[in-house]
Write an enzyme that holds these catalytic residues in place. Structure first.
Site, PDB file in Angstrom:
ATOM      1  N   GLY A  60       0.739  -1.132  -0.053  1.00 35.89           N
ATOM      2  CA  GLY A  60      -0.072  -0.056  -0.055  1.00 35.89           C
ATOM      3  C   GLY A  60       1.012   1.167   0.135  1.00 35.89           C
ATOM      4  N   CYS A  61       0.133   2.380  -0.279  1.00 34.87           N
ATOM      5  CA  CYS A  61       1.028   3.662  -0.590  1.00 34.87           C
ATOM      6  C   CYS A  61       1.595   4.161   1.075  1.00 34.87           C
ATOM      7  CB  CYS A  61       0.089   4.844  -0.937  1.00 34.87           C
ATOM      8  SG  CYS A  61      -1.497   4.914  -0.174  1.00 34.87           S
ATOM      9  N   TYR A  62       0.820   4.103   1.984  1.00 30.27           N
ATOM     10  CA  TYR A  62       1.116   4.735   3.163  1.00 30.27           C
ATOM     11  C   TYR A  62       2.327   3.572   3.889  1.00 30.27           C
ATOM     12  CZ  TYR A  62      -2.678   8.087   4.354  1.00 30.27           C
ATOM     13  OH  TYR A  62      -3.407   9.168   4.328  1.00 30.27           O
ATOM     14  N   ALA A  64       5.850   4.267   1.890  1.00 26.03           N
ATOM     15  CA  ALA A  64       6.381   5.420   2.563  1.00 26.03           C
ATOM     16  C   ALA A  64       7.039   5.339   3.852  1.00 26.03           C
ATOM     17  CB  ALA A  64       5.560   6.718   2.361  1.00 26.03           C
TER      18      ALA A  64
END
Length: 345
Positions: A148-150, A153
């Site tokens: 996922g994106c979160y 990062a």
């Protein structure tokens, strides 16, 4: 290699196409969309006219297995788990951009995704595709769970100091921001212009489905159970993730020392860039690219390390990382089709 995209009308699909159009080895042969079957892709995304000349189709597993070697799933959660097993059984590689195969625990999946997990043999077969950490496993993968994106990062920001045992792993505090494209293309009051413009809000505190994904990866690396405090926010911009992470240091070191550590840790990773002392990255500086940029500050006064990690949520947080994973799976150069400067301003 001929590939297909399932979930043809979402932002993930159009970003896959943007990069695959310039990929030296992969060709998009089919775009599958149940809701828009029979419609030209360029009728949905007008900016692709005379560039993408494909008509979207209904899914036919047998036909798909005869025509392509790999399938990207750019579908919502709780969709791909019903189709991927049949494709895997036919020898087709799958890269899933949703969360259906990321979590190992059936109970945790049920809690955060609201349905039963995918069949256990396929959960066990799935490789978590955080390229910089699981590259060797990805090389052998047939079923790839794209992060996922979160989590992308955040985990890239934490891993160097976690692996070196330089922080107290039970003190991880994550303050994260996303642009509205993270909510997808569907209509929602939450991202309606009048609701979102000139506004900034926290959401799904303690309930976001990326919490267990972050904890699962960090716990695996640390060989202990880690729980994090994670607060996501939505901000009035289209793209971008900024994850600001606060951790307690076991002993103080200078900012320069941590920068040196991060540079050495990621020296073989073409899409992670560590900023110089005193320079903190912004989301605009990775816009439209597959980069993750990291800035660091060691606060001697509080004994904390502050980590700022930024990505484009649709690229390194989704489609770009999926293509990076495909490159690793196929033994191609990792940057194939992806080595482009961010769009600025």
């Amino acid at each position: 290699m001929d590939v297909a995209i399932i979930g043809g009308t979402g932002y993930g699909a159009v970003e896959l196409l943007r990069f695959l159009q310039q990929h030296p080895y992969a060709n998009v042969k089919k775009i599958i969309s149940h809701s828009n079957s029979g419609t030209d892709f360029s009728d949905v995304y007008q900016h692709t006219v005379e560039v993408v000349e494909l008509q979207m189709e209904e899914i036919d597993i047998d036909q798909l297995a005869q025509e392509v070697e790999l399938v990207f799933f750019a579908t919502p959660s709780n969709v791909s788990k019903h189709t991927i097993p049949a494709l895997i059984d036919k020898g087709i590689k799958c890269i899933d951009l949703s969360g259906d195969f990321r979590l190992q625990s059936p109970e945790v999946y049920q809690q955060y995704y609201g349905e039963e997990i995918a069949p256990q043999p396929y959960i066990e077969k799935a490789v978590y595709g955080l390229c910089e950490t699981y590259r060797e496993n990805i090389q052998q993968a047939d079923l790839l769970a794209n992060p996922g994106c979160y989590p992308t990062a955040t985990t890239l920001g934490i891993l160097p100091v976690l692996e070196r045992d330089l922080i107290d792993p039970q003190t991880i505090l994550i303050d994260a921001k996303t642009g509205v494209s993270g909510a997808g293309r569907g209509l929602s009051l939450n991202v309606h212009f009048s609701e979102m413009n000139e506004n900034f809000k926290a959401y799904k505190i303690g309930q976001h489905k990326h919490i267990p994904e972050i904890e699962q990866t960090l716990s695996s690396v640390a060989n202990e159970t880690i729980q994090v405090t994670f607060t996501p926010h939505i901000v009035p911009m289209t793209r971008g993730i900024m994850s600001t992470i606060y951790v307690d240091l076991k002993e103080h070191q200078s900012t320069e020392a941590f920068i040196d550590l991060y540079e050495r840790f990621y020296q073989q990773d073409p899409f992670v860039r560590v900023r110089k002392n005193g320079v903190i990255p912004s989301t605009k500086e990775v816009w439209g690219s597959n980069y993750c940029d990291i800035g660091l500050y060691a606060d001697e006064r509080t004994g904390k390390l502050i980590i700022v990690s930024v990505i484009d949520n649709l690229v390194k947080g989704a489609s770009g990382q999926a293509i990076q994973n495909m490159n690793i799976m196929q033994g191609w150069e990792e940057t194939a089709g992806l080595h482009t400067l961010p769009i600025y301003p």
